[in-house]
Design an enzyme around this catalytic site. Structure first.
Site, mmCIF file in Angstrom:
data_model
loop_
_atom_site.group_PDB
_atom_site.id
_atom_site.type_symbol
_atom_site.label_atom_id
_atom_site.label_comp_id
_atom_site.label_asym_id
_atom_site.label_seq_id
_atom_site.Cartn_x
_atom_site.Cartn_y
_atom_site.Cartn_z
ATOM 1 N N PHE A 188 0.803 -1.300 0.193
ATOM 2 C CA PHE A 188 0.043 0.114 -0.086
ATOM 3 C C PHE A 188 0.932 1.216 0.037
ATOM 4 O O PHE A 188 1.755 1.235 0.828
ATOM 5 C CB PHE A 188 -0.725 -0.011 1.258
ATOM 6 C CG PHE A 188 -1.562 1.221 1.570
ATOM 7 C CD1 PHE A 188 -2.767 1.450 0.924
ATOM 8 C CD2 PHE A 188 -1.093 2.272 2.492
ATOM 9 C CE1 PHE A 188 -3.242 2.677 1.294
ATOM 10 C CE2 PHE A 188 -1.782 3.426 2.688
ATOM 11 C CZ PHE A 188 -2.849 3.562 2.139
ATOM 12 N N SER A 240 3.815 -6.526 2.777
ATOM 13 C CA SER A 240 3.151 -5.638 3.814
ATOM 14 C C SER A 240 1.444 -5.811 3.555
ATOM 15 O O SER A 240 1.016 -6.891 3.908
ATOM 16 C CB SER A 240 3.406 -4.144 3.660
ATOM 17 O OG SER A 240 3.315 -3.309 4.491
ATOM 18 N N MET A 241 0.894 -4.704 2.985
ATOM 19 C CA MET A 241 -0.680 -5.100 2.680
ATOM 20 C C MET A 241 -0.725 -6.208 1.586
ATOM 21 O O MET A 241 -1.751 -7.172 2.000
ATOM 22 C CB MET A 241 -1.310 -3.995 1.906
ATOM 23 C CG MET A 241 -2.552 -4.268 1.912
ATOM 24 S SD MET A 241 -3.395 -2.600 1.084
ATOM 25 C CE MET A 241 -2.986 -2.651 -0.828
ATOM 26 N N ASP A 257 13.497 -2.073 9.183
ATOM 27 C CA ASP A 257 11.987 -1.752 8.799
ATOM 28 C C ASP A 257 11.418 -1.214 10.243
ATOM 29 O O ASP A 257 11.234 -1.774 11.157
ATOM 30 C CB ASP A 257 11.293 -2.996 8.286
ATOM 31 C CG ASP A 257 9.675 -2.679 7.893
ATOM 32 O OD1 ASP A 257 9.143 -1.685 8.285
ATOM 33 O OD2 ASP A 257 9.187 -3.686 7.386
ATOM 34 N N HIS A 301 11.362 -0.659 4.854
ATOM 35 C CA HIS A 301 10.152 -1.513 4.613
ATOM 36 C C HIS A 301 10.034 -2.081 3.374
ATOM 37 O O HIS A 301 8.997 -2.968 3.059
ATOM 38 C CB HIS A 301 9.066 -0.635 4.968
ATOM 39 C CG HIS A 301 7.592 -1.244 5.125
ATOM 40 N ND1 HIS A 301 7.162 -2.244 5.699
ATOM 41 C CD2 HIS A 301 6.605 -0.842 4.514
ATOM 42 C CE1 HIS A 301 5.737 -2.594 5.849
ATOM 43 N NE2 HIS A 301 5.362 -1.772 4.859
HETATM 44 C C1 MLT Z 1 2.018 -1.207 3.052
HETATM 45 O O1 MLT Z 1 3.321 -1.220 2.949
HETATM 46 O O2 MLT Z 1 1.505 -2.044 2.441
HETATM 47 C C2 MLT Z 1 1.399 -0.494 4.408
HETATM 48 O O3 MLT Z 1 2.398 0.144 5.121
HETATM 49 C C3 MLT Z 1 0.849 -1.692 5.272
HETATM 50 C C4 MLT Z 1 0.125 -0.834 6.465
HETATM 51 O O4 MLT Z 1 -0.189 0.193 6.598
HETATM 52 O O5 MLT Z 1 -0.393 -1.868 7.397
#
Ligand code: MLT
Length: 260
Positions: A24, A89-90, A210, A238
């Site tokens: 995300f 992540s998402m 991260d 991340h």
């Molecule tokens: C992501 O990188 O997909 C988001 O940071 C996930 C999240 O906000 O939980």
């Protein structure tokens, strides 16, 4: 049940299928270094999740399970029964939904920089505020707020180009898609109970720096999945697949190549 939106998918290579699920609020472009590296030996599919990249956004709220179910026709249309599912992540939340609800479609699982817990109450409030802001002010302020936190200090110092690229991806995202994904993440369930039941070969990858989904959270995921391995990419934040693509690709390929 409303029909799943037809997702745009970037594809490369031939062989066993690997499904790359983005984070995300970016799109399949974030997998560019992996598409190139994996295509020599694998059939790689990198869909844009609903509303992101070139995929349409149905005009209704969505859950993480909806995001996951959108991926089944991507496999079905291509006659793919099982894929190695890689989610960052998402994308990891979506991958865990598939692992819980469609376990038979997975040949392997790779969870990158993600978490199995639900949002805290403060986290949920933050999601609501961010969604309201995206709808009110557009995606650029979201990009301003997010980019620094996604990258490690080492990446920010050595690779300003990547920071600019990430900013442009996020600023180019649809505010409605951002709000829909935030609503889905805010409502996602705690899936820690699913981890012990995962029965496919699993790799967890985390950037050593991260701060969004920490090494400790990812270590806990790996420890809870029977036989799972953990790889830590030092110097990355991340998005280790973009910050340290060679090392990320090396550990991902070693894992995929080792599956019989
Ligand atoms: C992501 O990188 O997909 C988001 O940071 C996930 C999240 O906000 O939980």
């Amino acid at each position: 049940m409303p029909a799943a939106p037809k997702l745009h998918v970037r594809e490369a290579g031939a062989g066993r299928a690997v499904l790359l699920i983005h984070g995300f609020p970016v799109d399949s472009s974030m997998w560019t270094p992996q598409l190139a590296a994996l295509a020599a030996r694998y059939r790689v599919l990198a869909p844009d999740l609903r509303g992101f990249g070139e995929s349409p956004l149905p005009a209704r709220p969505a859950t993480i399970d909806d995001f996951a179910d959108d991926l089944l026709p991507v496999l079905d249309r291509r006659g793919i029964e099982r894929a190695a599912v890689v989610g960052l992540s998402m994308g990891g939340y979506v991958a865990l939904s598939l692992a819980e609800r469609h376990a038979g479609r997975l040949s392997a699982l790779v969870l990158c920089d993600t978490r199995a817990t639900a949002d805290s109450e403060a986290g949920k409030k933050g999601r609501t505020a961010m969604a309201d802001r995206a709808l009110r002010e557009g995606a650029a302020p979201i990009a301003d707020d997010m980019v620094k936190g996604l990258l490690s200090r080492a990446t920010l110092e050595s690779n300003r180009g990547l920071a600019g690229e990430l900013w442009a991806w996020i600023a180019g995202a649809s505010p409605h898609a951002i709000a829909t994904a935030l609503g889905a993440m805010r409502a996602r369930p705690d899936r820690r109970g699913v981890l012990a039941r995962i029965a496919v070969p699993t790799l967890v990858i985390v950037g050593g720096d991260d701060t969004v989904t920490t090494p400790a959270e990812n270590e806990a995921i790996a420890a809870a999945i029977p036989g799972a391995r953990l790889e830590r990419i030092e110097g990355a934040g991340h998005v280790p697949n973009l910050e340290r693509p060679e090392e990320f690709n090396r550990v991902l390929l070693a894992f995929l190549d080792g599956i019989v």
